[in-house]
Enzyme design. Structure first.
Site, PDB file in Angstrom:
ATOM      1  N   HIS A   1      12.227   5.640   3.997  1.00  0.00           N
ATOM      2  CA  HIS A   1      11.544   4.779   4.953  1.00  0.00           C
ATOM      3  C   HIS A   1      12.171   4.894   6.350  1.00  0.00           C
ATOM      4  O   HIS A   1      13.382   4.751   6.521  1.00  0.00           O
ATOM      5  CB  HIS A   1      11.630   3.335   4.447  1.00  0.00           C
TER       6      HIS A   1
ATOM      7  N   GLU B   1       8.887   7.288  -0.180  1.00  0.00           N
ATOM      8  CA  GLU B   1       8.699   5.882   0.178  1.00  0.00           C
ATOM      9  C   GLU B   1       7.742   5.169  -0.753  1.00  0.00           C
ATOM     10  O   GLU B   1       6.743   5.743  -1.193  1.00  0.00           O
ATOM     11  CB  GLU B   1       8.115   5.783   1.590  1.00  0.00           C
TER      12      GLU B   1
ATOM     13  N   SER C   1       7.276   0.726  10.319  1.00  0.00           N
ATOM     14  CA  SER C   1       7.353  -0.254   9.251  1.00  0.00           C
ATOM     15  C   SER C   1       6.446  -1.453   9.555  1.00  0.00           C
ATOM     16  O   SER C   1       5.254  -1.287   9.778  1.00  0.00           O
ATOM     17  CB  SER C   1       8.811  -0.681   9.045  1.00  0.00           C
TER      18      SER C   1
END
Length: 260
Positions: free
Chosen positions: A188, A158, A64
């Site tokens: 995610h 995502e 991320s």
């Protein structure tokens, strides 16, 4: 990645590879906006080198926003001429801080973990007063040259999937080797659920396989110096994995896409 919150991934990486994992506690926004986190990541990398760990025995990983940090660190190492690591692993990397790609994807994706609007708010905190065009921030517009091999894993649902695909394309255009895995139906950073989700377990196994391959690559390059065989074998293997991808039904990788 952070020491406490990301133990499901870091512990799994250590167990699967048999390698120690260093997880630096870097400074976070908004109290410490860019470039604080990058400075800390660079300091951690230099620390490893100072302790005598060869760069070719280091694999950088992040997920991320940590994926942005890992990619930014890799680019900085290449730009400054520091020894480059053996490889890079990016889980669901957030690389477009303008959030233009995720905003467009939001109309189609239904990721329960993150939204484009959330990403946009976080981006303002991360960038602070810095120039968003800084190549350490604008990863999709900077030059990707002389990069180590990269593995990118992203879920098909995502909002950040287009960013992962764009980064893989940018690395490819710069002449690098990048393996992009788009996992069907996944959200995610689904790898965090590797103890309960079969697809996450399989993704972590793929990651360990990649880590082992890049750590073995220097010796292979030495055996084939001047012949180009190592690069040819890597591209052939990547194409083979793409052709044989899709295992695990709807939850597996949607064909492992090789970008090289």
């Amino acid at each position: 990645m952070l020491p406490r919150t990301h133990r499901p991934i870091t512990a799994r990486l250590a167990a699967d590879t048999g390698l120690p994992v260093l997880v630096p506690r870097y400074r976070l926004a908004p109290e410490h906006p860019f470039p604080a986190a990058l400075e800390d990541a660079l300091a951690a990398y230099r620390l490893l080198l100072d302790y005598g760990v060869p760069a070719e025995r280091v694999v950088i990983a992040g997920d991320s926003a940590g994926g942005h940090l890992a990619a930014s660190l890799t680019g900085e190492l290449c730009r400054t001429g520091l020894p480059r690591p053996a490889g890079v692993v990016l889980f669901s990397p957030w690389v477009d801080l303008t959030c233009e790609l995720s905003t467009r994807e939001q109309r189609l994706a239904r990721d329960p973990y993150i939204s484009a609007s959330t990403a946009r708010r976080v981006a303002r905190l991360v960038v602070g007063t810095a120039d968003p065009r800084d190549p350490r921030l604008a990863l999709l517009s900077c030059r990707w040259t002389d990069t180590p091999p990269v593995l990118i894993q992203v879920g098909s649902r995502e909002v950040l999937r287009p960013e992962a695909e764009a980064l893989a394309g940018a690395i490819s255009e710069g002449g690098g080797d990048c393996l992009l895995q788009v996992w069907n139906g996944q959200m995610h950073v689904f790898q965090m659920l590797n103890r309960v989700l079969p697809e996450a377990d399989a993704a972590m196994s793929e990651t360990a396989r990649f880590v082992r391959s890049v750590l073995a690559a220097p010796a292979a390059r030495g055996r084939t110096a001047g012949t180009g065989r190592t690069a040819d074998r890597r591209r052939t293997a990547a194409r083979s994995r793409r052709a044989n991808g899709g295992r695990g039904g709807d939850g597996g990788p949607s064909g492992t896409e090789a970008v090289a």
